[in-house]
Design a protein around this motif. Structure first.
Motif, PDB file in Angstrom:
ATOM      1  N   UNK A 183       0.917  -1.289   0.004  1.00  0.00           N
ATOM      2  CA  UNK A 183      -0.156   0.083   0.175  1.00  0.00           C
ATOM      3  C   UNK A 183       0.964   1.335  -0.138  1.00  0.00           C
ATOM      4  N   UNK A 184       0.490   2.398  -0.809  1.00  0.00           N
ATOM      5  CA  UNK A 184       1.377   3.473  -0.663  1.00  0.00           C
ATOM      6  C   UNK A 184       0.438   4.556  -0.350  1.00  0.00           C
ATOM      7  N   UNK A 185       0.820   5.736  -0.033  1.00  0.00           N
ATOM      8  CA  UNK A 185       0.406   7.023   0.217  1.00  0.00           C
ATOM      9  C   UNK A 185       1.459   7.822  -0.814  1.00  0.00           C
ATOM     10  N   UNK A 186       0.889   8.597  -1.709  1.00  0.00           N
ATOM     11  CA  UNK A 186       1.549   9.328  -2.590  1.00  0.00           C
ATOM     12  C   UNK A 186       0.894  10.694  -2.962  1.00  0.00           C
ATOM     13  N   UNK A 187       1.596  11.596  -3.154  1.00  0.00           N
ATOM     14  CA  UNK A 187       1.123  12.892  -3.346  1.00  0.00           C
ATOM     15  C   UNK A 187       1.758  13.594  -4.558  1.00  0.00           C
ATOM     16  N   UNK A 188       1.286  14.285  -5.649  1.00  0.00           N
ATOM     17  CA  UNK A 188       1.987  14.604  -6.863  1.00  0.00           C
ATOM     18  C   UNK A 188       1.624  16.205  -6.822  1.00  0.00           C
ATOM     19  N   UNK A 189       2.677  16.958  -7.219  1.00  0.00           N
ATOM     20  CA  UNK A 189       2.560  18.403  -7.432  1.00  0.00           C
ATOM     21  C   UNK A 189       3.593  18.896  -8.536  1.00  0.00           C
ATOM     22  N   UNK A 208       8.499  23.473 -15.651  1.00  0.00           N
ATOM     23  CA  UNK A 208       7.545  22.835 -14.679  1.00  0.00           C
ATOM     24  C   UNK A 208       7.763  21.208 -14.654  1.00  0.00           C
ATOM     25  N   UNK A 209       8.277  20.512 -13.567  1.00  0.00           N
ATOM     26  CA  UNK A 209       8.236  19.102 -13.434  1.00  0.00           C
ATOM     27  C   UNK A 209       7.368  18.506 -12.364  1.00  0.00           C
ATOM     28  N   UNK A 210       7.202  17.209 -12.531  1.00  0.00           N
ATOM     29  CA  UNK A 210       6.125  16.556 -11.422  1.00  0.00           C
ATOM     30  C   UNK A 210       6.901  16.069 -10.431  1.00  0.00           C
ATOM     31  N   UNK A 211       6.737  16.453  -9.094  1.00  0.00           N
ATOM     32  CA  UNK A 211       7.226  16.026  -8.194  1.00  0.00           C
ATOM     33  C   UNK A 211       6.381  15.059  -7.191  1.00  0.00           C
ATOM     34  N   UNK A 212       6.813  13.764  -6.823  1.00  0.00           N
ATOM     35  CA  UNK A 212       6.143  12.821  -6.467  1.00  0.00           C
ATOM     36  C   UNK A 212       6.847  12.381  -5.164  1.00  0.00           C
ATOM     37  N   UNK A 213       5.922  12.342  -3.850  1.00  0.00           N
ATOM     38  CA  UNK A 213       6.335  11.863  -2.725  1.00  0.00           C
ATOM     39  C   UNK A 213       5.768  10.779  -2.532  1.00  0.00           C
ATOM     40  N   UNK A 214       6.432   9.688  -2.039  1.00  0.00           N
ATOM     41  CA  UNK A 214       5.699   8.469  -1.857  1.00  0.00           C
ATOM     42  C   UNK A 214       6.134   7.528  -0.442  1.00  0.00           C
ATOM     43  N   UNK A 215       5.145   7.252   0.334  1.00  0.00           N
ATOM     44  CA  UNK A 215       5.688   6.303   1.384  1.00  0.00           C
ATOM     45  C   UNK A 215       4.859   4.947   1.244  1.00  0.00           C
ATOM     46  N   UNK A 216       5.723   3.896   1.176  1.00  0.00           N
ATOM     47  CA  UNK A 216       5.266   2.818   1.172  1.00  0.00           C
ATOM     48  C   UNK A 216       5.256   1.861   2.119  1.00  0.00           C
ATOM     49  N   UNK A 231       9.761  14.159 -12.010  1.00  0.00           N
ATOM     50  CA  UNK A 231       9.489  13.533 -13.566  1.00  0.00           C
ATOM     51  C   UNK A 231       9.546  14.715 -14.461  1.00  0.00           C
ATOM     52  N   UNK A 232       9.992  14.323 -15.527  1.00  0.00           N
ATOM     53  CA  UNK A 232       9.886  15.433 -16.520  1.00  0.00           C
ATOM     54  C   UNK A 232       8.353  15.597 -17.013  1.00  0.00           C
ATOM     55  N   UNK A 233       7.838  16.809 -16.771  1.00  0.00           N
ATOM     56  CA  UNK A 233       6.330  16.860 -17.151  1.00  0.00           C
ATOM     57  C   UNK A 233       5.934  16.533 -18.639  1.00  0.00           C
ATOM     58  N   UNK A 234       6.796  16.832 -19.574  1.00  0.00           N
ATOM     59  CA  UNK A 234       6.589  16.762 -20.936  1.00  0.00           C
ATOM     60  C   UNK A 234       6.734  14.996 -21.426  1.00  0.00           C
TER      61      UNK A 234
END
Length: 244
Positions: A183-189, A208-216, A231-234
């Motif tokens: 199971x993960x908790x994930x946020x994207x911004x 602009x890039x996609x920042x993802x924080x994740x706790x598994x 992550x590269x947003x393009x």
């Protein structure tokens, strides 16, 4: 119907400046999968003549599409439709899983790997006891030779083993030790890339890039992963299926 014929029809159905109409026509053709990801566009001179536009107009259009991340220009080879990765948010998969499922060769470049006591900020987020040995892995994630992401992962040593060298799939290694997240908790911004992130991703600062924080969390509810990725947003599209 040929690509050029379809593009001409799309041009004629629009009003406004030719350059803008051409951008819209090519954009919609790419989004409608009329031109497959990775496929080469015709050479500029030939393409311009077939479309009935000047070469300078076509070049300006292609430059705009490259800035939008829809095409990529390879010196000496021409223009190609960019490969965008569709990442489902309804299934727990890793980078390697995503690439392999799409027939793309995943590559990781290890920038840092070390075993250390869990950092205080990770202990706070995950409730791992202070002093817990963790494996810190910092990598660039590539599709072939194209950089897609910069990632920092922290996992308990028990989830990967002390002999882990950081290569291959992290989740694959965790599978072998029974430590893969269940199971993960994930946020994207969306954020602007600072100088360090921009350098790693080979994009301009403030892109602009996609920042993802994740706790598994593992099977017993104990945290087994604390990760942050840019992550590269393009190149990445996140897709979710929502049932009502």
């Amino acid at each position: 119907m040929s690509l050029v014929t379809e593009l001409r029809q799309r041009l004629n159905r629009q009003r406004g400046p030719l350059g803008l109409r051409l951008i819209n026509a090519l954009t919609s053709a790419i989004e409608d999968d009329m031109i497959a990801a990775g496929e080469a566009l015709p050479p500029e001179r030939e393409f311009a003549e077939e479309l009935g536009v000047s070469r300078s107009t076509l070049r300006q259009c292609l430059e705009q599409l490259a800035e939008d991340g829809l095409i990529e220009t390879r010196r000496g080879a021409g223009h190609f439709v960019a490969r965008r990765i569709l990442k489902p948010v309804t299934r727990l998969t890793g980078f390697t899983d995503d690439m392999v499922s799409r027939g793309i060769q995943p590559v990781s470049k290890i920038l840092e790997k070390t075993i250390m006591p869990v950092p205080p900020d990770t202990a706070f987020r995950t409730a791992l006891p202070l002093g817990t040995p963790v494996f810190v892995l910092v990598r660039l994630r590539l599709a072939g030779d194209e950089i897609l992401a910069y990632e920092r992962s922290i996992v308990p040593v028990t989830s990967v083993g002390e002999d882990y060298d950081g290569t291959g799939s992290l989740y694959g290694r965790m599978d072998k030790h029974g430590g893969r997240p269940k199971r993960i908790l994930q946020s994207m911004r969306a954020v602007e890339a600072g100088p360090e992130i921009a350098e790693h991703l080979k994009v301009k600062p403030s892109t602009a890039v996609l920042m993802i924080r994740r706790i598994g969390y593992g099977a017993h509810g104990v945290a087994v992963e604390d990760a942050i990725s840019w992550y590269r947003g393009d190149r990445y599209d996140y897709v979710a299926e929502i049932n009502g």
